[in-house]
Structure formats: structure tokens, C-alpha cells
Write a protein that holds these residues in place. Structure first.
Motif, PDB file in Angstrom:
ATOM      1  N   ASP A  48       0.774  -1.276  -0.084  1.00 29.27           N
ATOM      2  CA  ASP A  48      -0.081  -0.008   0.016  1.00 29.27           C
ATOM      3  C   ASP A  48       1.024   1.199  -0.150  1.00 29.27           C
ATOM      4  OD1 ASP A  48      -3.097  -0.935   1.326  1.00 29.27           O
ATOM      5  OD2 ASP A  48      -1.202  -2.254   1.568  1.00 29.27           O
ATOM      6  N   GLU A  71      -5.141   7.640   0.928  1.00 26.99           N
ATOM      7  CA  GLU A  71      -5.764   6.750   2.005  1.00 26.99           C
ATOM      8  C   GLU A  71      -4.338   6.791   3.107  1.00 26.99           C
ATOM      9  OE1 GLU A  71      -7.050   2.685   1.583  1.00 26.99           O
ATOM     10  OE2 GLU A  71      -7.570   2.585   3.426  1.00 26.99           O
ATOM     11  N   GLU A  72      -3.233   6.356   2.813  1.00 24.19           N
ATOM     12  CA  GLU A  72      -2.190   6.291   3.641  1.00 24.19           C
ATOM     13  C   GLU A  72      -1.686   7.427   4.039  1.00 24.19           C
ATOM     14  OE1 GLU A  72      -2.544   3.422   4.810  1.00 24.19           O
ATOM     15  OE2 GLU A  72      -3.630   2.613   2.975  1.00 24.19           O
ATOM     16  N   ASP A  88      -6.473   5.691  -3.851  1.00 31.54           N
ATOM     17  CA  ASP A  88      -6.368   4.497  -3.180  1.00 31.54           C
ATOM     18  C   ASP A  88      -5.303   3.650  -3.695  1.00 31.54           C
ATOM     19  OD1 ASP A  88      -6.471   2.297  -1.498  1.00 31.54           O
ATOM     20  OD2 ASP A  88      -8.749   2.252  -1.340  1.00 31.54           O
ATOM     21  N   LEU A  90      -3.960   0.923  -3.071  1.00 36.04           N
ATOM     22  CA  LEU A  90      -4.337  -0.537  -3.118  1.00 36.04           C
ATOM     23  C   LEU A  90      -5.758  -0.751  -2.481  1.00 36.04           C
ATOM     24  CD1 LEU A  90      -3.895  -3.602  -3.115  1.00 36.04           C
ATOM     25  CD2 LEU A  90      -2.318  -3.384  -1.296  1.00 36.04           C
ATOM     26  N   ASP A  91      -6.582  -0.742  -3.440  1.00 39.73           N
ATOM     27  CA  ASP A  91      -8.136  -0.987  -3.026  1.00 39.73           C
ATOM     28  C   ASP A  91      -8.341  -2.413  -3.211  1.00 39.73           C
ATOM     29  OD1 ASP A  91     -10.753  -0.080  -2.169  1.00 39.73           O
ATOM     30  OD2 ASP A  91     -11.244  -0.368  -4.414  1.00 39.73           O
ATOM     31  N   THR A  93      -7.032  -4.472  -0.125  1.00 41.33           N
ATOM     32  CA  THR A  93      -5.882  -4.759   0.662  1.00 41.33           C
ATOM     33  C   THR A  93      -6.083  -6.241   1.189  1.00 41.33           C
ATOM     34  OG1 THR A  93      -5.273  -2.656   1.009  1.00 41.33           O
ATOM     35  CG2 THR A  93      -4.137  -4.240   2.418  1.00 41.33           C
TER      36      THR A  93
HETATM   37 CA    CA Z   1      -6.638   0.932   0.258  1.00 42.93          CA
END
Ligand code: CA
Ligand code: IPD
Ligand code: CA
Length: 278
Positions: A48, A71-72, A88, A90-91, A93
Motif C-alpha cells: 500500500d 488513504e495512507e 487509493d 491498493l483498493d 488490501t
Molecule cells: Ca486501500
């Protein structure tokens, strides 16, 4: 916004999603650092974070004055800017951690608060979805359209469950049961951006979910709208990306799904209602 400008933004969104996807592939089957954040089951991995870094790099190189919400990393640059990228990296995870091949890098652009450009790339199945307002939607560069099913009983629909589902009665369990009853089938892929892409290319006829963040759906709503579908709140009123709730369909079953969602009480009250006297 001119067509030329939107096309430039779409090319940049695509470059960013593909950069994220390339990083994801380098971690596929090879994750070493899987942690939980916030609610139980909400995972974050080194994939991610690394994919997000690659995506941000592309966006900042091309468009240093645009705002970014990820997101992160949260908010970067001028998030009050007319242009806000919603990312996002990594949608899906949980899928990725289990090597279930439905995960994507999702890159959307809001212009004046409205999603207008989106690229969603699943590097595992090598599927790239792209759309921009007025330019149509594509899957692997070929035009896509939503399905034409107009009967809920003949529709395949899809949904998801947010990580706070054990902490709230508004957990989508009631709506899920209701849709199982009314539709031909309900699926749960584990990636909201790919659920919207599935509506856009007609693989499923409708999608609903609650508890979402802007980065889950910013790109996907553009895919659905540009493929001829409809996106709204559960009750059919205007879609608000900040509400966390979305109903996205082929348009033909929109009212039927909306009615079912609005009329379903939370499952926690089903038992007590059954015991009530008139
Ligand atoms: Ca994500
Ligand atoms: C999740 C996925 C899932 C949805 C969750 C999201 P993540 O995103 O999109 O399908 O049901 O609500 O949070 O955590 O894999 O990026
Ligand atoms: Ca997500």
C-alpha cells in the motif's frame, strides 16, 4: 473544462494508476509486513505504502499545484485547490494479502468537488479502466457500457462491508439479505473501485455500499457515469462523495434498488419488529 484538458488529466491519472499497479505486482505473493490499522481487519502493508509513493510522485511531477488526498498519507498540497486527486493505492488490501486477485490502484480527480476523471488498474488481471467526463469509459482502451437488465430478479448485484461493521447497526447486513432475496445473486469482491468498474462494463447490474471513503470511489463513479449508468445516494437523491454511501447501477434498476435499500431496516431491529403488536 475543455476536452483537451480532461484528456491530459486522464493520461496522468492512467500513468499514476499504472505506476501504482507496477509496484503492487512487485509485492504480489511476497508481502512481509501486514499490519492492522483502525478497526479490526483493516490492513495496511508495505505494498500500500510503496504504491502510494509511486502514484504521488507521478501526480506531483505533472501537477505540483493540485491537492492530493490519499488513504495512507492523508492530505498533501493545497487540498482547497479546484483540483483534488483522490487516491487509493491498493483498493482490496485484504484480497491482496490473501492473493485473491481483485485489487487495484484507483486514481480519481475531483474538479470543484465533483469526480470527473478516473483510472482504476488491476495489475493482477491486467485490467485498466479509464473515464473522463464527456469522453466515455473504457476497459483496456475499448469502450464499455453498462448492462441493459431492467428486472431486479434478473440482476446480479454487488456490495461490500466497511471495517466498522461490528461496531454499528448500520452494517449493511439487512440490505445484503434483502438484495439476496430480491436479485438473481449478490457478490462481494472486496474492492469498491473494481465493483464500480464491474457496473461500468456490465458484469454486474448494480452496486451499493456504505462506510466508504472518497478514495474508494472517486475514480469508479466516473467510470459508471461515463458508461451510461446512474450514481446517487441510496434514496436516489444527488450523490455526495463525503456521505460514504453510494448506489450505482445501469440506470434501469436504479429505482428498484433504491426502494429496496430505503425500505430495509437495520437487521438488528428485525427480531424486535417481529415481536411488536400493532
Ligand atoms: Ca486501500
Ligand atoms: C476496502 C474495499 C472493500 C470495501 C471496504 C473498503 P481497502 O478498501 O474497497 O471492497 O468493502 O469498505 O475499505 O481497505 O481494501 O482499500
Ligand atoms: Ca479502499
Amino acid at each position: 473544462m475543455s476536452t483537451e484538458e480532461l484528456q491530459i488529466f486522464l493520461d496522468i491519472a492512467t500513468e499514476a494508476a499504472q505506476a501504482g499497479g507496477a509496484v503492487l505486482m512487485s509485492y504480489w505473493g511476497n508481502l512481509k509486513d501486514i499490519q492492522e490499522k483502525g478497526s479490526p481487519g483493516n490492513l495496511v502493508t508495505e505494498a500500500d505504502k510503496a504504491a502510494e509513493e509511486a502514484i504521488i510522485k507521478v501526480l506531483q511531477r505533472h501537477l505540483p499545484h493540485h491537492g492530493i488526498l490519499t488513504e495512507e498519507s492523508g492530505e498533501l498540497g493545497d487540498i482547497k485547490s479546484k483540483y483534488l486527486w483522490s487516491i487509493d493505492p491498493l483498493d482490496g488490501t485484504t484480497n491482496f494479502a490473501h492473493q485473491y486477485p481483485f485489487s487495484a490502484s484507483s486514481v480519481g480527480l475531483l474538479i470543484d468537488g465533483v469526480p470527473q476523471v478516473g483510472a482504476v488498474f488491476n495489475p493482477i488481471l491486467d485490467e485498466l479502466f479509464q473515464a473522463a467526463k464527456g469522453l466515455g469509459a473504457t476497459r483496456n482502451r475499448k469502450p464499455i457500457k453498462v448492462s441493459t437488465t431492467n428486472i431486479l430478479a434478473k440482476s446480479l448485484v454487488i456490495t461490500g462491508f466497511a471495517y466498522d461493521r461490528r461496531e454499528t447497526t448500520d452494517n449493511n447486513y439487512g440490505e445484503f439479505c434483502q438484495m439476496c432475496h430480491l436479485s438473481q445473486g449478490v457478490r462481494r469482491s472486496g474492492s469498491a473501485s473494481l465493483d464500480l468498474a464491474s457496473v461500468a462494463c456490465g458484469r454486474v447490474d448494480g452496486y451499493w455500499e456504505r462506510g466508504l471513503s472518497p478514495w474508494d470511489i472517486a475514480a469508479g463513479v466516473v467510470l459508471v457515469e461515463e458508461a451510461g449508468g446512474q450514481v446517487s445516494a441510496y434514496n436516489g437523491s444527488s450523490f455526495d462523495i463525503k456521505s460514504g454511501k453510494i448506489l450505482a447501477t445501469n440506470g434501469k434498476i436504479h429505482d428498484l434498488m433504491s426502494k429496496a435499500l430505503v425500505e430495509t431496516p437495520p437487521i438488528a431491529t428485525w427480531g424486535t419488529n417481529a415481536n411488536k403488536k400493532d
